[in-house]
Write a protein that holds these residues in place. Structure first.
Motif, PDB file in Angstrom:
ATOM      1  N   ARG A  75       0.800  -1.229   0.000  1.00  0.00           N
ATOM      2  CA  ARG A  75       0.000   0.000   0.000  1.00  0.00           C
ATOM      3  C   ARG A  75       0.831   1.277   0.000  1.00  0.00           C
ATOM      4  O   ARG A  75       0.313   2.329  -0.324  1.00  0.00           O
ATOM      5  N   PHE A  76       2.090   1.190   0.423  1.00  0.00           N
ATOM      6  CA  PHE A  76       2.882   2.405   0.593  1.00  0.00           C
ATOM      7  C   PHE A  76       3.679   2.679  -0.678  1.00  0.00           C
ATOM      8  O   PHE A  76       4.145   1.740  -1.329  1.00  0.00           O
ATOM      9  N   PRO A  77       3.837   3.952  -1.067  1.00  0.00           N
ATOM     10  CA  PRO A  77       4.653   4.254  -2.254  1.00  0.00           C
ATOM     11  C   PRO A  77       6.047   3.639  -2.145  1.00  0.00           C
ATOM     12  O   PRO A  77       6.739   3.819  -1.149  1.00  0.00           O
ATOM     13  N   GLY A  78       6.442   2.887  -3.173  1.00  0.00           N
ATOM     14  CA  GLY A  78       7.738   2.216  -3.153  1.00  0.00           C
ATOM     15  C   GLY A  78       7.775   0.984  -2.281  1.00  0.00           C
ATOM     16  O   GLY A  78       8.847   0.567  -1.822  1.00  0.00           O
ATOM     17  N   TRP A  79       6.624   0.343  -2.055  1.00  0.00           N
ATOM     18  CA  TRP A  79       6.477  -0.726  -1.074  1.00  0.00           C
ATOM     19  C   TRP A  79       7.420  -1.901  -1.300  1.00  0.00           C
ATOM     20  O   TRP A  79       7.822  -2.576  -0.353  1.00  0.00           O
ATOM     21  N   ARG A  80       7.807  -2.171  -2.544  1.00  0.00           N
ATOM     22  CA  ARG A  80       8.683  -3.324  -2.801  1.00  0.00           C
ATOM     23  C   ARG A  80      10.006  -3.209  -2.045  1.00  0.00           C
ATOM     24  O   ARG A  80      10.566  -4.216  -1.597  1.00  0.00           O
TER      25      ARG A  80
END
Length: 508
Positions: free
Chosen positions: A348-353
């Protein structure tokens, strides 16, 4: 009763089973003890940080008598902590507000509140470190109180805290536990010494406690108008800025043994301990403050300590305060990293990977830590050159949790009858009265921010909310509503079918 290895193993197995029922595998090591959980909550609240940050502005806006708002704030925030405790006992998962609202209301609302929590933690970390750099260390180390000096020292502290959080949770907790003990001892010693030495030297004035200082007495207790707040009402920000962050213990739920029992108690105990010790300290400092009409300096608390106790004793106690404030920033950094990791785990968070990874060698979300460091340094760069940087940082750090707390309490009141019974903590028949007290207090607190002087904190909130809404819209466009469903979203109750009688430990 002593607990042996078999007891610890069975408790750990039960905690792992609970986590599986919420759709997650055990990832973090459960090493956080009862005292460490309390220390996390207490360190975030950090009366040393809050009082050193806002006492000067309280003298200017409300005068010395403004400290009498503190007990009211403590009661209100204690009610909030108790409500949060009931939720922590039901959903003991890292991500706290994000997890609770996603599962009880809607993942979209949970994402927004999770994002607001992230923005709060990021700005709070900067505000706390800027406090020690601008109000404590200048008096302790004797360097100039300039924006450039405060910026450089704050940036260095943020970097050191990030290194600790990134490479060792064990050492982060050891540093924090030691700092909390130092804060309890140091603040208690300050209260006793200020009162004893001040009385011996005839430096105490009980009249200060009831003086409005340089603030006009006319309409002092008025509520204010549409775009301005009365002087005494502004005094509530002293406690409102300080008595926040107790919920940080919830964000280490997956690293805490028996979190359903330990975390709720850590929160309310931290609020009570901070409230009592903090008010005693305010009484002592105010009586020893000297002329209540004289303009407040940039470091009023440090000035009082050094004037009354002398440079040697004063510097020793200020050193303890500096350590306490450093620990507060450390805990905020740790809490923010766990939130980023929890939201990234759910993609869900930007850049989660990059941020969802837990480093195998350190057992910490190292990537998420350095990401938060970059964000905090960027916020510092934006605010640090402002002449009123500390006021704007502390105001934003007060407004954001008030918004988050209000949303959670409203949701709790609406959905509480659909919640499963908690087996680690329960308010029983006091559930509704406590929640109502919390809601009334939060509504009053939010009303303070209608004052035009809080325009910049509101702008920060609006900009960050808008940015988050854009990212949420992108997520919905890419995945649809079904793509935001939480793991094991279909049945929260399933996680509690076993009931307290079938778990090791039961209800403490």
């Amino acid at each position: 009763m002593a607990h042996g290895p078999d007891d610890a193993k069975s408790t750990g197995s039960a905690d792992e089973a609970d986590l599986l029922r919420f759709g997650y595998q055990e990832t973090m090591e459960r090493r956080t003890s009862r005292f460490a959980s309390f220390a996390v909550a207490f360190a975030f609240v950090s009366i040393a940080t809050g009082i050193f940050t806002t006492y000067g502005s309280t003298l200017r806006s409300s005068g010395p008598v403004g400290i009498w708002t503190w007990p009211i704030v403590v009661v209100g925030q204690l009610a909030v902590a108790l409500v949060f405790g009931t939720l922590a006992a039901r959903i003991p998962v890292t991500g706290y507000v994000y997890q609770w609202t996603s599962r009880l209301a809607h993942p979209g609302l949970g994402w927004i509140l999770g994002w607001l929590s992230f923005t709060f933690l990021a700005i709070a970390a900067v505000a706390v470190d800027y406090t020690v750099a601008s109000t404590v260390l200048p008096a302790l180390l004797g360097y100039g109180e300039t924006a450039g000096n405060a910026w450089a020292v704050t940036a260095g502290m943020l970097f050191l805290q990030a290194l600790l959080v990134a490479y060792s949770t064990k050492w982060s907790e050891r540093v924090n536990n030691t700092a909390v003990i130092a804060e309890l001892v140091g603040m208690g010693a300050l209260v006793v010494l200020l009162l004893v030495v001040g009385a011996f030297r005839s430096d105490l004035s009980a009249g200060n406690l009831f003086s409005t200082g340089s603030v006009p007495a006319e309409d002092y207790f008025g509520f204010g108008g549409l775009t301005h707040t009365g002087p005494w009402v502004l005094g509530f920000l002293l406690g409102a800025f300080t008595i926040v962050g107790f919920e940080s213990a919830c964000n280490l739920a997956e690293e805490t043994r028996d979190p359903e029992t330990v975390v709720p108690r850590a929160m309310w105990k931290a609020v009570v301990a901070s409230g009592v010790l903090g008010f005693l300290f305010l009484l002592a400092v105010t009586m020893a403050a000297g002329d209540p009409v004289a303009p407040a300096s940039a470091t009023p608390v440090a000035d009082v300590i050094q004037r009354v106790l002398g440079s040697v004793a004063g510097n020793l106690l200020l050193s303890l305060v500096a350590v306490s404030i450093f620990a507060c920033g450390l805990v905020i950094m740790m809490t923010g990293v766990r939130l980023i990791w929890a939201m990234s785990r759910d993609e869900r968070f930007p850049g989660w990977r990059a941020w969802r990874k837990v480093d195998a060698s350190t057992g910490t979300p190292r990537n998420a830590t350095f990401f938060l460091l970059i964000v905090t340094e960027a916020i510092l760069a934006v605010f640090a050159n402002q002449t009123d940087a500390l006021l704007n940082l502390s105001s934003a750090g007060t407004l954001l949790p008030a918004i988050i707390y209000t949303a959670v309490v409203v949701l709790y009141l609406v959905r509480r009858r659909r919640l499963p019974a908690g087996h680690g903590f329960s308010l029983g028949r006091f559930e509704t009265p406590v929640a109502v007290v919390a809601l009334v207090w939060l509504a009053f607190e939010l009303s303070i921010f209608r004052d035009s002087s809080f325009a910049e904190p509101w702008i920060y909130v609006c900009v960050m909310t808008a940015g988050g809404a854009l990212y949420l819209g992108w997520l919905l466009w890419r995945r649809g509503l079904h793509g935001l469903a939480m793991p094991d979203m279909h049945s929260i109750d399933a996680g509690f079918k076993a009931g307290p009688d079938n778990r090791d430990g039961g209800t403490a």
